[in-house]
Design a protein around this motif. Structure first.
Motif, PDB file in Angstrom:
ATOM      1  N   GLN A 148      -0.606  -1.829   3.611  1.00 47.08           N
ATOM      2  CA  GLN A 148      -1.628  -1.394   2.677  1.00 47.08           C
ATOM      3  C   GLN A 148      -0.978  -1.211   1.305  1.00 47.08           C
ATOM      4  OE1 GLN A 148      -5.044  -1.162   3.162  1.00 47.08           O
ATOM      5  NE2 GLN A 148      -4.378  -2.282   4.997  1.00 47.08           N
ATOM      6  N   THR A 154       2.317  -6.721   7.496  1.00 53.79           N
ATOM      7  CA  THR A 154       1.229  -6.427   6.564  1.00 53.79           C
ATOM      8  C   THR A 154       1.247  -4.952   6.180  1.00 53.79           C
ATOM      9  OG1 THR A 154      -0.123  -8.166   7.563  1.00 53.79           O
ATOM     10  CG2 THR A 154      -1.262  -6.547   6.206  1.00 53.79           C
ATOM     11  N   GLU A 191      -9.247  -8.843  -3.620  1.00 51.66           N
ATOM     12  CA  GLU A 191     -10.286  -8.247  -2.778  1.00 51.66           C
ATOM     13  C   GLU A 191      -9.902  -8.359  -1.298  1.00 51.66           C
ATOM     14  OE1 GLU A 191     -15.075  -8.789  -1.804  1.00 51.66           O
ATOM     15  OE2 GLU A 191     -14.172  -9.839  -3.505  1.00 51.66           O
ATOM     16  N   LYS A 192      -9.373  -9.518  -0.937  1.00 49.03           N
ATOM     17  CA  LYS A 192      -8.972  -9.735   0.454  1.00 49.03           C
ATOM     18  C   LYS A 192      -7.792  -8.846   0.841  1.00 49.03           C
ATOM     19  CE  LYS A 192      -7.332 -13.328   3.618  1.00 49.03           C
ATOM     20  NZ  LYS A 192      -6.926 -14.754   3.774  1.00 49.03           N
ATOM     21  N   ARG A 193      -6.790  -8.775  -0.032  1.00 49.37           N
ATOM     22  CA  ARG A 193      -5.580  -8.042   0.323  1.00 49.37           C
ATOM     23  C   ARG A 193      -5.772  -6.532   0.236  1.00 49.37           C
ATOM     24  NH1 ARG A 193      -0.272 -11.659  -1.524  1.00 49.37           N
ATOM     25  NH2 ARG A 193      -0.712 -13.348  -0.059  1.00 49.37           N
ATOM     26  N   LEU A 194      -6.675  -6.071  -0.610  1.00 52.45           N
ATOM     27  CA  LEU A 194      -6.988  -4.646  -0.606  1.00 52.45           C
ATOM     28  C   LEU A 194      -7.647  -4.245   0.707  1.00 52.45           C
ATOM     29  CD1 LEU A 194      -8.289  -4.014  -4.242  1.00 52.45           C
ATOM     30  CD2 LEU A 194      -6.257  -2.998  -3.183  1.00 52.45           C
ATOM     31  N   SER A 195      -8.384  -5.173   1.273  1.00 51.01           N
ATOM     32  CA  SER A 195      -9.076  -4.906   2.525  1.00 51.01           C
ATOM     33  C   SER A 195      -8.168  -5.113   3.737  1.00 51.01           C
ATOM     34  CB  SER A 195     -10.305  -5.811   2.650  1.00 51.01           C
ATOM     35  OG  SER A 195     -10.890  -5.713   3.922  1.00 51.01           O
ATOM     36  N   GLU A 196      -7.454  -6.245   3.750  1.00 51.87           N
ATOM     37  CA  GLU A 196      -6.687  -6.630   4.932  1.00 51.87           C
ATOM     38  C   GLU A 196      -5.214  -6.259   4.858  1.00 51.87           C
ATOM     39  OE1 GLU A 196      -7.298 -10.782   5.495  1.00 51.87           O
ATOM     40  OE2 GLU A 196      -9.495 -10.613   5.619  1.00 51.87           O
TER      41      GLU A 196
END
Length: 354
Positions: A5, A3, A323-328
């Motif tokens: 950022q 994963t 939204e999910k991938r910007l966070s996680e």
């Protein structure tokens, strides 16, 4: 699965393309496009493409110094050539030119020849929406044969996606319909192969025209005639509709641009057409935003069909995923990461520290 950022991955991918010879600006255009696709859940059009692009550069199929040029134009149209640069570069300039013409004439249509794979079409629709325009686009793959004709048992055309994007009262929430005219985009088969998983039923036929769920049957090792084929959108039930759209993209993107159809290749890997429509030439933009938003809210109202808890319209799944991938973070499978590191080594970029 690894994963990353988004900003870290964007910087690294940009570094790879810059090392291959792209200018800093163009490397950023390509990297931001690829990571933007991953953020929206379209991994098939994201960083998985890095190795293929860099290989094409190293084999001199793509020219990172190629210049975008206008072949001929009118106040509302243009035929352009991408100079065989990486496709995101030419498409970026072409949509900006479409928007410029739309703002002056009400509508702008630009075709592109001589450009590589341009990536996720929705990206260019979002560009138009930010400028207060409706955005449309489509591509073919000159000489590309991946999809069977409806009722046919062999590859004939490309996946030939089409895109239509409309702004709403939320600048971050346009309606973006971006779809292959095949059941799946070919890149999703690459994802399935890398992950070692099957594809759903009624997506593929093998080299003998028989249904298969093994994505490896699509690639095979024999001639094109012996490999599998994607089915047109609509599958075995109503694929004649999807195949009609598929042929329309061959004509608009391939023949009209001068790039060539699936039957023959003349000018590169993605024949392209793009349109920007200036809403203000037809309707007050605030009225448009109000009425379009009201329509989308209306169609999303309950009751819902059995097994559903909401109605999702085009563009919403991508925003939820982003939204999910910007966070996680952005998940990258091990095989794709291995390919990215291979691309990096080809241009003498050190591996990214994990």
């Amino acid at each position: 699965m690894i994963t990353f950022q988004a900003d870290v991955l964007t910087e690294y991918i940009s570094k790879i393309f810059a090392a291959s010879g792209s200018s800093k600006k163009e490397a950023d255009i390509i990297a931001e496009h690829l990571i933007g696709a991953n953020l929206r859940g379209h991994d098939s059009h994201g960083v998985i493409r890095t190795l293929g692009y860099i290989t094409g550069v190293n084999e001199n199929r793509f020219d990172v110094h190629g210049k975008f040029s206008i072949v001929q134009e009118t106040p509302s149209t243009a035929v352009t050539d991408g100079g065989m640069n990486l496709g995101q570069v030419a498409a970026y300039h072409a949509m900006n030119l479409s928007i410029e013409k739309a703002q002056k004439s009400g509508i702008g249509m630009v075709t592109i020849r001589g450009n590589a794979h341009i990536g996720r079409l929705g990206h260019y629709g979002e560009m138009a929406c930010r400028a207060g325009c409706i955005g449309m686009a489509g591509v073919n793959v000159p000489g590309g044969q991946l999809v069977a004709a409806y009722g046919g048992g062999q590859r004939k055309t490309g996946t030939n996606p089409i895109m239509i994007a409309f702004p709403t009262n939320d600048p971050d929430a346009p309606f973006v319909l971006d779809m292959a005219t095949s059941v799946l985009a070919e890149g999703k088969l690459k994802v399935a192969v890398n992950k070692g998983v099957s594809v759903p039923p009624d997506v593929l036929i093998d080299g003998h025209g028989r249904k298969t769920e093994d994505p490896n049957d699509f690639y095979g090792t024999g001639s094109i005639a012996e490999r599998g084929a994607l089915l047109p959108f609509g599958g075995l039930i109503s694929g004649y509709k999807g195949f009609g759209l598929n042929i329309a993209m061959e004509l608009l993107a391939g023949v009209l641009s001068g790039s060539g159809s699936a039957k023959e290749s003349i000018h590169g890997t993605n024949g392209t057409w793009m349109i920007a429509i200036n809403i203000a030439n037809f309707l007050d933009i605030e009225q448009w935003k109000e009425q379009s938003t009201e329509l989308l809210e209306y169609v999303k109202e309950p009751p819902y069909a059995e097994g559903f808890t909401e109605v999702v319209v085009a563009g919403e799944p991508e925003r939820m995923q982003m939204e999910k991938r910007l966070s996680e973070g952005i998940p990258v499978d091990e095989e794709t990461w291995k390919q990215i590191l291979e691309a990096a080594s080809m241009v003498d970029v050190a591996p990214l520290s994990l």
